[in-house]
Every structure is written in C-alpha cells, then in structure tokens.
Design an enzyme around this catalytic site. Sequence first.
Site, PDB file in Angstrom:
ATOM      1  N   ASN A   9       0.865  -1.182   0.000  1.00 33.42           N
ATOM      2  CA  ASN A   9       0.000   0.000   0.000  1.00 33.42           C
ATOM      3  C   ASN A   9       0.899   1.229   0.000  1.00 33.42           C
ATOM      4  O   ASN A   9       1.501   1.558   1.016  1.00 33.42           O
ATOM      5  CB  ASN A   9      -0.873  -0.050   1.272  1.00 33.42           C
ATOM      6  N   LYS A  11       0.033   4.229  -0.282  1.00 27.08           N
ATOM      7  CA  LYS A  11      -0.637   5.409   0.304  1.00 27.08           C
ATOM      8  C   LYS A  11      -0.400   6.619  -0.615  1.00 27.08           C
ATOM      9  O   LYS A  11      -0.325   6.442  -1.826  1.00 27.08           O
ATOM     10  CB  LYS A  11      -0.143   5.644   1.733  1.00 27.08           C
ATOM     11  N   HIS A  92      -9.548   1.219   4.846  1.00 32.06           N
ATOM     12  CA  HIS A  92      -8.282   1.380   5.580  1.00 32.06           C
ATOM     13  C   HIS A  92      -8.519   2.363   6.734  1.00 32.06           C
ATOM     14  O   HIS A  92      -9.289   3.309   6.602  1.00 32.06           O
ATOM     15  CB  HIS A  92      -7.202   1.910   4.627  1.00 32.06           C
ATOM     16  N   GLU A  94      -6.884   4.744   7.786  1.00 32.72           N
ATOM     17  CA  GLU A  94      -6.637   6.156   7.458  1.00 32.72           C
ATOM     18  C   GLU A  94      -7.833   6.758   6.736  1.00 32.72           C
ATOM     19  O   GLU A  94      -8.144   7.932   6.906  1.00 32.72           O
ATOM     20  CB  GLU A  94      -5.341   6.271   6.625  1.00 32.72           C
ATOM     21  N   GLU A 162      -5.441  -4.779  10.645  1.00 22.11           N
ATOM     22  CA  GLU A 162      -4.402  -3.777  10.837  1.00 22.11           C
ATOM     23  C   GLU A 162      -4.670  -2.983  12.109  1.00 22.11           C
ATOM     24  O   GLU A 162      -5.472  -2.044  12.094  1.00 22.11           O
ATOM     25  CB  GLU A 162      -4.370  -2.807   9.648  1.00 22.11           C
ATOM     26  N   GLY A 168       2.627   2.274  10.726  1.00 21.53           N
ATOM     27  CA  GLY A 168       3.631   3.323  10.581  1.00 21.53           C
ATOM     28  C   GLY A 168       4.378   3.664  11.853  1.00 21.53           C
ATOM     29  O   GLY A 168       5.091   4.666  11.917  1.00 21.53           O
ATOM     30  N   SER A 208       3.373  -2.135  10.328  1.00 18.98           N
ATOM     31  CA  SER A 208       4.813  -2.253  10.590  1.00 18.98           C
ATOM     32  C   SER A 208       5.393  -3.616  10.215  1.00 18.98           C
ATOM     33  O   SER A 208       6.299  -4.115  10.886  1.00 18.98           O
ATOM     34  CB  SER A 208       5.129  -1.903  12.052  1.00 18.98           C
TER      35      SER A 208
HETATM   36  P1  PGA Z   1       2.829   0.288   7.581  1.00 20.52           P
HETATM   37  O1  PGA Z   1       1.351   0.510   7.005  1.00 20.52           O
HETATM   38  O2  PGA Z   1       3.349  -0.996   7.006  1.00 20.52           O
HETATM   39  O3  PGA Z   1       3.603   1.478   7.117  1.00 20.52           O
HETATM   40  O4  PGA Z   1       2.715   0.216   9.075  1.00 20.52           O
HETATM   41  C1  PGA Z   1       0.485  -0.577   6.815  1.00 20.52           C
HETATM   42  C2  PGA Z   1      -0.825  -0.087   6.248  1.00 20.52           C
HETATM   43  O5  PGA Z   1      -1.318   0.954   6.668  1.00 20.52           O
HETATM   44  O6  PGA Z   1      -1.406  -0.746   5.346  1.00 20.52           O
END
Ligand code: PGA
Length: 246
Positions: A9, A11, A92, A94, A162, A168, A208
């Site tokens: 992803n 983003k 997601h 976010e 997640e 992140g 992560s």
């Molecule tokens: P990350 O994000 O691997 O940077 O923690 C995962 C995600 O939000 O899909």
Amino acid sequence: MRRKVAAGNWKMNGLKEALAEIEALKAINCKSCDVILCPPATLVSAMVTAAGDSGIIVGGQDCHWNETGAHTGDVSAEMLSDAGAGAVILGHSERRADHGETDAEVNSKTQAAWRAGLQSIVCVGETEMQRDDGETLVIIGGQLDGSTPEGATAENTIVAYEPVWAIGTGRTPTLDEVGEVHDYLRGKLVARFGEEIGNEMRLLYGGSVKPENAAEIFAVSNVDGGLVGGASLKAVDFASIVKAAS
Ligand code: PGA
C-alpha cells in the site's frame, strides 16, 4: 491450502519515477503467492503497463460506491478496473479516520468493487485505546460484520487486520496477539460464510511489517500474508517480504 499474499500500500506516495521500483519485483515472479501493489490512483494505469505480464496485481486504495456521477475527486471501481486494476483496498483506518468512513460505506464500496470485478481488501483494526480497554475482538468483529457484504467469497474478498496503533509506528502486536485476532476472524468468517468459503478466504496482517519480521508473522496460524505500507515503497524491502510469503 490458501495462497499467501504480499500486498503493498503506497498510500499518498509515488511519482512516475517510483515505478522503477517494480522492475526488481517483476524478477521475483512468485509462483506460490499473490503480489498486489496499490499505488496512488494517478499511477494505476502506468503501473499496470510497467508490470506487464509479471503477474503483479495492481490495486487502488479506495473507490466510490457509485459507478459514475457528481462526486468530485472520487474514483469509481469501474474506473480502477478500466485502468487495469485487479484489486482495491477498502476501509483502511486512514480512510476511516481522515474521511469518517463508516462500516456501511465500506460495505457499499466493497459491493462496488465486486460489481467492477475487483478483488476487495477489506481492512479492520482497533485503536490503542480500544486494545487497552480489552475491546479488540468486539471492535474488529463489528467492523468485519458491518464492512463485509453478503456474497463474499475467497475470490472476491481478502480481509486485512491492521491494528491502528501498529501502522507506521514500528510497533507490532506479539505473535500470540496476532494469532488470537486471526483465529477469531477465521471463526467469524466460517460462521457467517460457511466452512468452505470461510476457510479459503485470505486473512492478512498489516502494521509495521518489515523484512525483519515478515517471516515470523506470516508463519502464525491463519495469517495468509501481509498488507505493507512503508516497507512496500522500496523494492528491496518489499522483495524480501514477498519472499517471506513464498
Ligand atoms: P505500515 O502501514 O506498514 O507502514 O505500518 C500498513 C498499512 O497501513 O497498510
């Protein structure tokens, strides 16, 4: 036997020059896993071209539930499909946080994805406060029920767990905690969609995931791969995560 999935992803990251990253991934040619890369919508078409016949599936990061219409700034599932996408991430955390997306909206978007022939990657996850309050399973169970429409199959749907606090941040749940949630999600899928579909649907862990921890996380029972943010931006990192899924 479920095929593992390594899903990236990007983003809101990536200009055209970033497409060079996928050259290294094309060389891997994972026969035993699915590789899905979800760039920003602006790069979907160009990434499809760059991916060529490598087998890499290109996905979107969101779609509207309508096919067309007066929705400035939105992209429909049909548009993603038209651009060559084969999948789309939906719900997601976010999107849920930044745009107030509800389970009902994610449900509608998932139906739109299926309508357009896209595989949906439906995301669920608890906040740190919800985990601290012992509500993790209730929260993700509710999100799964609300966000996943009737008619889900192993072909049209992948579920991604997640934890919001792990995204992140470099922090991850323990392997036992990952296993607890994935076992719970598996049980819910089987209860709702039946033994065959419930056991065939892939369940990804996200938050992560890195080259250093991917293999141990993917070895947890009922973890069928990962949804990877930051570490999917660099081909060398994502390539070792793909290998961990192989
Ligand atoms: P990350 O994000 O691997 O940077 O923690 C995962 C995600 O939000 O899909």
